[in-house]
Design a protein around this motif. Structure first.
Motif, PDB file in Angstrom:
ATOM      1  N   GLY A 427       0.819  -1.213   0.000  1.00 43.33           N
ATOM      2  CA  GLY A 427       0.000   0.000   0.000  1.00 43.33           C
ATOM      3  C   GLY A 427       0.850   1.257   0.000  1.00 43.33           C
ATOM      4  O   GLY A 427       0.547   2.225  -0.713  1.00 43.33           O
ATOM      5  N   GLY A 428       1.927   1.264   0.800  1.00 40.88           N
ATOM      6  CA  GLY A 428       2.818   2.422   0.822  1.00 40.88           C
ATOM      7  C   GLY A 428       3.488   2.653  -0.511  1.00 40.88           C
ATOM      8  O   GLY A 428       3.620   3.792  -0.974  1.00 40.88           O
ATOM      9  N   SER A 429       3.905   1.555  -1.176  1.00 42.67           N
ATOM     10  CA  SER A 429       4.548   1.681  -2.487  1.00 42.67           C
ATOM     11  C   SER A 429       3.565   2.212  -3.531  1.00 42.67           C
ATOM     12  O   SER A 429       3.918   3.052  -4.369  1.00 42.67           O
ATOM     13  CB  SER A 429       5.095   0.321  -2.932  1.00 42.67           C
ATOM     14  OG  SER A 429       6.023  -0.181  -1.984  1.00 42.67           O
ATOM     15  N   ALA A 430       2.316   1.713  -3.466  1.00 46.14           N
ATOM     16  CA  ALA A 430       1.304   2.183  -4.415  1.00 46.14           C
ATOM     17  C   ALA A 430       1.007   3.665  -4.210  1.00 46.14           C
ATOM     18  O   ALA A 430       0.905   4.438  -5.174  1.00 46.14           O
ATOM     19  CB  ALA A 430       0.025   1.358  -4.256  1.00 46.14           C
ATOM     20  N   VAL A 450       1.753   7.514   2.735  1.00 46.24           N
ATOM     21  CA  VAL A 450       2.981   6.742   2.517  1.00 46.24           C
ATOM     22  C   VAL A 450       3.724   6.545   3.834  1.00 46.24           C
ATOM     23  O   VAL A 450       4.092   5.424   4.197  1.00 46.24           O
ATOM     24  CB  VAL A 450       3.891   7.454   1.489  1.00 46.24           C
ATOM     25  CG1 VAL A 450       5.249   6.755   1.421  1.00 46.24           C
ATOM     26  CG2 VAL A 450       3.241   7.457   0.116  1.00 46.24           C
ATOM     27  N   VAL A 451       3.952   7.632   4.570  1.00 49.98           N
ATOM     28  CA  VAL A 451       4.734   7.524   5.797  1.00 49.98           C
ATOM     29  C   VAL A 451       3.999   6.686   6.845  1.00 49.98           C
ATOM     30  O   VAL A 451       4.615   5.885   7.561  1.00 49.98           O
ATOM     31  CB  VAL A 451       5.072   8.932   6.345  1.00 49.98           C
ATOM     32  CG1 VAL A 451       3.851   9.657   6.861  1.00 49.98           C
ATOM     33  CG2 VAL A 451       6.127   8.830   7.435  1.00 49.98           C
ATOM     34  N   MET A 452       2.676   6.812   6.925  1.00 49.59           N
ATOM     35  CA  MET A 452       1.929   6.035   7.908  1.00 49.59           C
ATOM     36  C   MET A 452       1.964   4.541   7.579  1.00 49.59           C
ATOM     37  O   MET A 452       2.142   3.695   8.464  1.00 49.59           O
ATOM     38  CB  MET A 452       0.488   6.533   7.983  1.00 49.59           C
ATOM     39  CG  MET A 452       0.330   7.975   8.455  1.00 49.59           C
ATOM     40  SD  MET A 452       1.089   8.306  10.061  1.00 49.59           S
ATOM     41  CE  MET A 452       0.045   7.327  11.126  1.00 49.59           C
ATOM     42  N   MET A 509      13.018   9.377  13.605  1.00 49.97           N
ATOM     43  CA  MET A 509      13.769   9.836  12.435  1.00 49.97           C
ATOM     44  C   MET A 509      12.845  10.119  11.258  1.00 49.97           C
ATOM     45  O   MET A 509      13.016  11.127  10.551  1.00 49.97           O
ATOM     46  CB  MET A 509      14.798   8.761  12.059  1.00 49.97           C
ATOM     47  CG  MET A 509      15.888   9.264  11.141  1.00 49.97           C
ATOM     48  SD  MET A 509      16.986  10.423  11.995  1.00 49.97           S
ATOM     49  CE  MET A 509      17.970  10.992  10.596  1.00 49.97           C
ATOM     50  N   ALA A 510      11.864   9.256  11.027  1.00 49.83           N
ATOM     51  CA  ALA A 510      10.982   9.417   9.866  1.00 49.83           C
ATOM     52  C   ALA A 510      10.128  10.673   9.984  1.00 49.83           C
ATOM     53  O   ALA A 510      10.065  11.491   9.056  1.00 49.83           O
ATOM     54  CB  ALA A 510      10.101   8.176   9.700  1.00 49.83           C
ATOM     55  N   PHE A 511       9.473  10.852  11.133  1.00 47.38           N
ATOM     56  CA  PHE A 511       8.575  11.995  11.273  1.00 47.38           C
ATOM     57  C   PHE A 511       9.345  13.310  11.382  1.00 47.38           C
ATOM     58  O   PHE A 511       8.966  14.314  10.771  1.00 47.38           O
ATOM     59  CB  PHE A 511       7.658  11.802  12.481  1.00 47.38           C
ATOM     60  CG  PHE A 511       6.470  10.944  12.189  1.00 47.38           C
ATOM     61  CD1 PHE A 511       5.450  11.401  11.368  1.00 47.38           C
ATOM     62  CD2 PHE A 511       6.367   9.675  12.720  1.00 47.38           C
ATOM     63  CE1 PHE A 511       4.356  10.606  11.091  1.00 47.38           C
ATOM     64  CE2 PHE A 511       5.270   8.873  12.445  1.00 47.38           C
ATOM     65  CZ  PHE A 511       4.259   9.344  11.630  1.00 47.38           C
ATOM     66  N   ALA A 512      10.408  13.331  12.167  1.00 50.49           N
ATOM     67  CA  ALA A 512      11.177  14.569  12.303  1.00 50.49           C
ATOM     68  C   ALA A 512      11.783  14.972  10.959  1.00 50.49           C
ATOM     69  O   ALA A 512      11.731  16.149  10.566  1.00 50.49           O
ATOM     70  CB  ALA A 512      12.270  14.393  13.348  1.00 50.49           C
ATOM     71  N   SER A 513      12.335  14.015  10.232  1.00 51.45           N
ATOM     72  CA  SER A 513      12.939  14.320   8.930  1.00 51.45           C
ATOM     73  C   SER A 513      11.895  14.783   7.931  1.00 51.45           C
ATOM     74  O   SER A 513      12.118  15.741   7.176  1.00 51.45           O
ATOM     75  CB  SER A 513      13.676  13.092   8.390  1.00 51.45           C
ATOM     76  OG  SER A 513      14.738  12.728   9.238  1.00 51.45           O
ATOM     77  N   THR A 514      10.734  14.123   7.921  1.00 52.87           N
ATOM     78  CA  THR A 514       9.691  14.505   6.975  1.00 52.87           C
ATOM     79  C   THR A 514       9.218  15.935   7.221  1.00 52.87           C
ATOM     80  O   THR A 514       9.126  16.747   6.293  1.00 52.87           O
ATOM     81  CB  THR A 514       8.499  13.536   7.067  1.00 52.87           C
ATOM     82  OG1 THR A 514       8.937  12.214   6.747  1.00 52.87           O
ATOM     83  CG2 THR A 514       7.397  13.942   6.102  1.00 52.87           C
ATOM     84  N   ILE A 785      12.298   5.919   4.818  1.00 49.80           N
ATOM     85  CA  ILE A 785      10.863   6.245   4.816  1.00 49.80           C
ATOM     86  C   ILE A 785      10.658   7.728   4.541  1.00 49.80           C
ATOM     87  O   ILE A 785       9.775   8.125   3.765  1.00 49.80           O
ATOM     88  CB  ILE A 785      10.227   5.842   6.155  1.00 49.80           C
ATOM     89  CG1 ILE A 785      10.209   4.319   6.295  1.00 49.80           C
ATOM     90  CG2 ILE A 785       8.816   6.401   6.283  1.00 49.80           C
ATOM     91  CD1 ILE A 785       9.739   3.824   7.647  1.00 49.80           C
ATOM     92  N   ALA A 786      11.474   8.581   5.178  1.00 47.14           N
ATOM     93  CA  ALA A 786      11.340  10.026   4.966  1.00 47.14           C
ATOM     94  C   ALA A 786      11.589  10.398   3.515  1.00 47.14           C
ATOM     95  O   ALA A 786      10.851  11.210   2.928  1.00 47.14           O
ATOM     96  CB  ALA A 786      12.310  10.773   5.886  1.00 47.14           C
ATOM     97  N   MET A 787      12.591   9.818   2.898  1.00 46.93           N
ATOM     98  CA  MET A 787      12.901  10.168   1.501  1.00 46.93           C
ATOM     99  C   MET A 787      11.856   9.619   0.544  1.00 46.93           C
ATOM    100  O   MET A 787      11.504  10.279  -0.448  1.00 46.93           O
ATOM    101  CB  MET A 787      14.290   9.638   1.137  1.00 46.93           C
ATOM    102  CG  MET A 787      15.426  10.308   1.900  1.00 46.93           C
ATOM    103  SD  MET A 787      15.351  12.120   1.832  1.00 46.93           S
ATOM    104  CE  MET A 787      15.581  12.401   0.081  1.00 46.93           C
ATOM    105  N   ILE A 788      11.338   8.413   0.825  1.00 50.78           N
ATOM    106  CA  ILE A 788      10.266   7.867  -0.013  1.00 50.78           C
ATOM    107  C   ILE A 788       9.031   8.748   0.085  1.00 50.78           C
ATOM    108  O   ILE A 788       8.275   8.918  -0.879  1.00 50.78           O
ATOM    109  CB  ILE A 788       9.935   6.418   0.414  1.00 50.78           C
ATOM    110  CG1 ILE A 788      11.106   5.494   0.081  1.00 50.78           C
ATOM    111  CG2 ILE A 788       8.664   5.919  -0.273  1.00 50.78           C
ATOM    112  CD1 ILE A 788      10.942   4.092   0.628  1.00 50.78           C
TER     113      ILE A 788
END
Length: 837
Positions: A427-430, A450-452, A509-514, A785-788
């Motif tokens: 689902g995230g990839s889609a 995507v991030v969730m 890391m994911a949320f702070a970076s995003t 995850i942040a970059m995706i």
């Protein structure tokens, strides 16, 4: 199943409090986040400002200050309101109708507009003289004004050095004119609202002339209705509403009158909804997600105890009841204690928003029991659900099998968990693919999913990912000493424990970076566009607006090639996103000159069409807006002008610098009658010297102007950094909490290593390598995850790849590593010291 605490639960909490300390901290932090966001959301719902200017007018008739969009949903048509960028006005003639209703003493059309003194010597606020009926303003000399006359306040009279009978030159939307001073007045409380103790320079004009001077002939900001003695306010309001039926005017009483005075309330509500609602929802999910993981870890660490209980005769029902009762014993207290700092965080956060002008000072923070009850309830349900889910297997399987699984970790995760994790990855990839092909809000909305979804995948597939990371980093550690090799072997063998430690770091890391790099990416592109887009040699600005003839006066200065004044405002543009239509506030500039003149002072990077055609009914727009609205060259773009008037101008040019510069460009005349201030905000001048321009306002160059514009974006930066700090900080605390729990749970293992000959230093080095492995894996997964998430979002919003400042990213990674080392080393030293090792 009864949830009344049984002996097992009470004994566990009483005799092994350390086992529940981590759970307690996680649930307390969860309640803190939910309570803070809940308080802000409730404040946004209940926010109001008391009437000040209209305090003595119990009933006010005004236009709807919102544009409305009706969307079809599964529950039927749903109407959404969007605050207008400027004031919507009503027919001034409605005052006559309102004055005739029973109980009305007077009905006065109210006008408020900017006025300039001669040669920009001073800025004044203009009103109609009739407003003195409800503002308390009183004459001190002379008489009421007639057309061509003005009453001046004390400050204005001193500045102009004028008295009764003198003539003063004032500039309004109707031009520069001489007015005879008919009187002097002392401003009442209603005319000094928000101007401080000393008031402000004020001028009052004849009511018949005021709407023309304001630039809105026949229109009034509102109709203020005063009541006769003994008249009932509700009855008067009902009578006024009936008399004005069909005119589009709304009848307001009580604090609702404050919304007419302070348009910042609507935007303040939006800000509070965004933080308390949208961000609050995400924060609540993260809090629940993290707390559930901690509860599950706590229950999982006691698998051996549950196995022994099963071996000595405890039934599955007793085990489940014990887990549920433990939640009842720990969660409510943790929730209640977490609400206290949550209220403190809400107070601080709310105060910071008021200090930055995002929320009006008159709005008060509302704290009731509803968000606090929700915070406690969320924590309790999370603890119950996670505990029962984690205790389900040790309670269900046979005692012998339970003892075996307590000794050796299961290598294979459950089938259901694996399937759900793979589905989350799919689902995230889609959604990442959808975000990559979308633009504007569609890209942003898809990226949030995507991030969730990827975070959910990390939680579900944690043991598998942990084993892969342990294997990968184990190859690097293989060449190290015995401590490094033992750390790699430990990590591979205890993948579930490793996953529990990695997941919170990934979250942080994911949320702070995003959140942070989303802002740095937008700011980087906007700054570049602004720097490249302003080609003028001089930029002139004035806080109260420039003189109406500023462009003409600048053009006559020696050496000047072109001078164009800009009036900055916003329009609302319908944009489709997520299958629904919303109104997007879009920065707009009204230009005084031709397209050829504008091109000499501003490079919009025109991609299609020509700015020469911009004029009445014809506009130029940014390419991102064109994509978001599916509008091309020659199409008509439906929009709402600043006062809510609908328009559909033709698009005659599409340009590429609409992030750093306004996304809509139209001629200045198209905004006449639709904005409160008729005075331009900025004057761009090509050629000549700065000296002759100084009388017009503050003169700077393009770089100085760009710096000032970037400072104006500070609230957006602060809001993003604040949200990143809250989410990242919460996840960081959760990561530290989890690491401490895992280390304290390994005291038996650490003591055994000492018994077989390992030195204290070797044990600590092993734990240090494990901590480094956990931190590195968490940072790597969180970054991925942040970059995706960011890449399709930024490609859709800015057309560029994310901008990640190396030093800022290094600070994030170093913080994660430092916290990991501290969270492992400090409790390990204490555990080894307690054992006398």
């Amino acid at each position: 199943m009864s949830l009344k605490p049984n002996g097992l639960a009470r004994a566990a909490v009483r005799f092994k409090p350390a086992s529940f300390a981590g759970t307690f901290v996680a649930l307390l932090m969860s309640a803190l986040i939910v309570a803070a966001c809940g308080v802000l959301l409730e404040t946004g719902i209940r926010a109001s400002v008391p009437a000040e200017r209209y305090a003595n007018a119990p009933v006010v008739a005004a236009a709807d200050q919102s544009a409305r969009v009706v969307a079809d949903t599964v529950d039927g048509p749903e109407e959404t309101e969007y605050p207008l960028p400027d004031t919507a006005r009503v027919d001034a003639g409605l005052a006559a109708k309102a004055a005739q209703v029973p109980g009305a003493a007077a009905a006065v059309p109210d006008f408020t507009f900017p006025v300039h003194g001669a040669d920009s010597a001073g800025a004044l606020t203009g009103h109609g003289w009739g407003s003195h009926v409800f503002t308390g303003t009183a004459l001190t000399q002379g008489g009421a004004p007639h057309p061509g006359e003005v009453v001046l306040g004390a400050d204005a009279a001193r500045t102009a050095k004028a008295g009764v009978g003198d003539t003063v030159v004032l500039e309004t939307a109707d031009g520069r004119t001489g007015f005879r001073v008919s009187g002097l007045a002392e401003a009442g409380a209603g005319d000094t609202v928000g101007e401080g103790a000393g008031g402000a320079a004020t001028a009052w004009f004849a009511d018949a002339e005021a709407p023309v001077l304001a630039g809105h002939p026949g229109k009034a900001d509102a109709i203020a209705v005063t009541a006769k003695d003994g008249a009932d306010t509700d009855a008067l309001a009902a009578a006024v509403e009936k008399a004005l039926t069909g005119t589009g005017a709304r009848t307001l009483t009580g604090d609702d009158r404050g919304e007419v005075e302070d348009h910042g309330l609507a935007y303040g509500k939006e800000t509070l909804f965004a933080i308390g609602g949208s961000f609050g929802g995400i924060a609540t999910l993260v809090a629940v997600f993290t707390a559930a993981g901690t509860v599950a870890l706590s229950v999982g660490q006691r698998t051996r105890e549950f196995a022994l209980l099963r071996a000595v005769g405890a039934t599955p029902r007793q085990i489940r009841r014990a887990v549920a009762a433990e939640a009842l014993l720990v969660a409510p207290l943790a929730g209640l204690l977490g609400c206290l700092p949550g209220i403190g965080l809400a107070h601080w956060w709310f105060g910071q928003m008021q200090d930055r002008g995002a929320v009006p000072e008159a709005v008060e923070l509302h704290v009731s029991g509803f968000p606090l009850l929700a915070a406690v309830g969320v924590g309790l349900l999370t603890a119950l659900g996670a505990g029962l889910a984690a205790g389900r297997r040790p309670a269900k399987i046979k005692p012998g099998q339970a003892l075996a699984e307590a000794s050796v970790e299961r290598l294979r995760p459950g089938v259901v968990r694996t399937v759900l994790g793979v589905a989350a990855v799919g689902g995230g990839s889609a959604l990442a693919g959808v975000a990559a092909s979308a633009a504007g809000s569609d890209a942003a909305n898809a990226s949030l999913g995507v991030v969730m979804l990827f975070m959910l995948a990390v939680a579900l597939l944690g043991p598998i990912l942990a084993r892969l990371c342990a294997g990968l980093f184990g190859l690097l550690l293989r060449g190290g000493d015995a401590s490094a090799s033992l750390a790699a072997a430990n990590s591979r063998t205890n993948a579930r424990r490793l996953a529990s430690a990695i997941t919170p770091i990934v979250l942080a890391m994911a949320f702070a970076s995003t959140l942070v790099f989303m802002h740095t990416s937008e700011s980087h592109v906007a700054s570049e566009q602004l720097r490249d887009g302003i080609t003028a040699d001089h930029v002139v600005t004035a806080p109260a607006g420039l003189p109406a003839d500023a462009a003409d006066r600048a053009a006559r200065a020696p050496g000047v090639d072109a001078a164009v004044s800009l009036l900055d405002t916003q329009v609302l543009v319908p944009v489709r996103g997520g299958g629904e239509t919303s109104l997007q506030g879009t920065a707009t500039q009204g230009v005084s000159g031709s397209g050829a003149q504008l091109a000499q002072v501003q490079d919009l990077d025109v991609r299609e069409g020509s700015l020469d055609r911009v004029g009445e009914g014809r506009i130029a727009i940014d390419r991102t807006l064109a994509t978001a609205t599916d509008t091309g060259l020659g199409d008509r773009l439906s929009l709402y002008l600043p006062d809510g008037t609908k328009a559909a101008p033709e698009v005659v040019a599409v340009y590429g610098r609409g992030l750093g510069l306004p996304a809509v460009t139209m001629d200045r005349a198209s905004l006449d009658g639709h904005v409160t201030s008729a005075f331009a905000d900025t004057l761009l001048v090509s050629g000549g010297d700065a000296g002759p321009l100084a009388p017009l306002g503050e003169v700077t160059d393009a770089s100085g102007y760009a710096l000032a514009q970037n400072v104006d974006r500070e609230f957006g930066a602060w809001a993003n950094y604040m949200m990143a700090a809250v989410l990242g900080g919460f996840a960081a605390v959760a990561a530290v909490n989890t690491l401490v729990m895992t280390v304290l749970d390994r005291r038996r293992e650490l003591h055994t290593l000492r018994l077989v000959g390992s030195t204290r230093r070797q044990v600590l080095r092993m734990l240090g390598w494990e901590s480094l492995l956990v931190s590195a894996a968490g940072v790597a997964l969180g970054t991925a995850i942040a970059m995706i998430t960011l890449t399709p979002m930024m490609r859709g919003l800015t057309g560029e790849f994310p901008h990640v400042p190396p030093l800022l990213y290094a600070a994030f990674a170093a913080t994660a590593v430092a916290l990991g080392l501290a969270a492992v080393t400090l409790p390990a030293r204490a555990a080894l010291r307690d054992r006398g090792a």
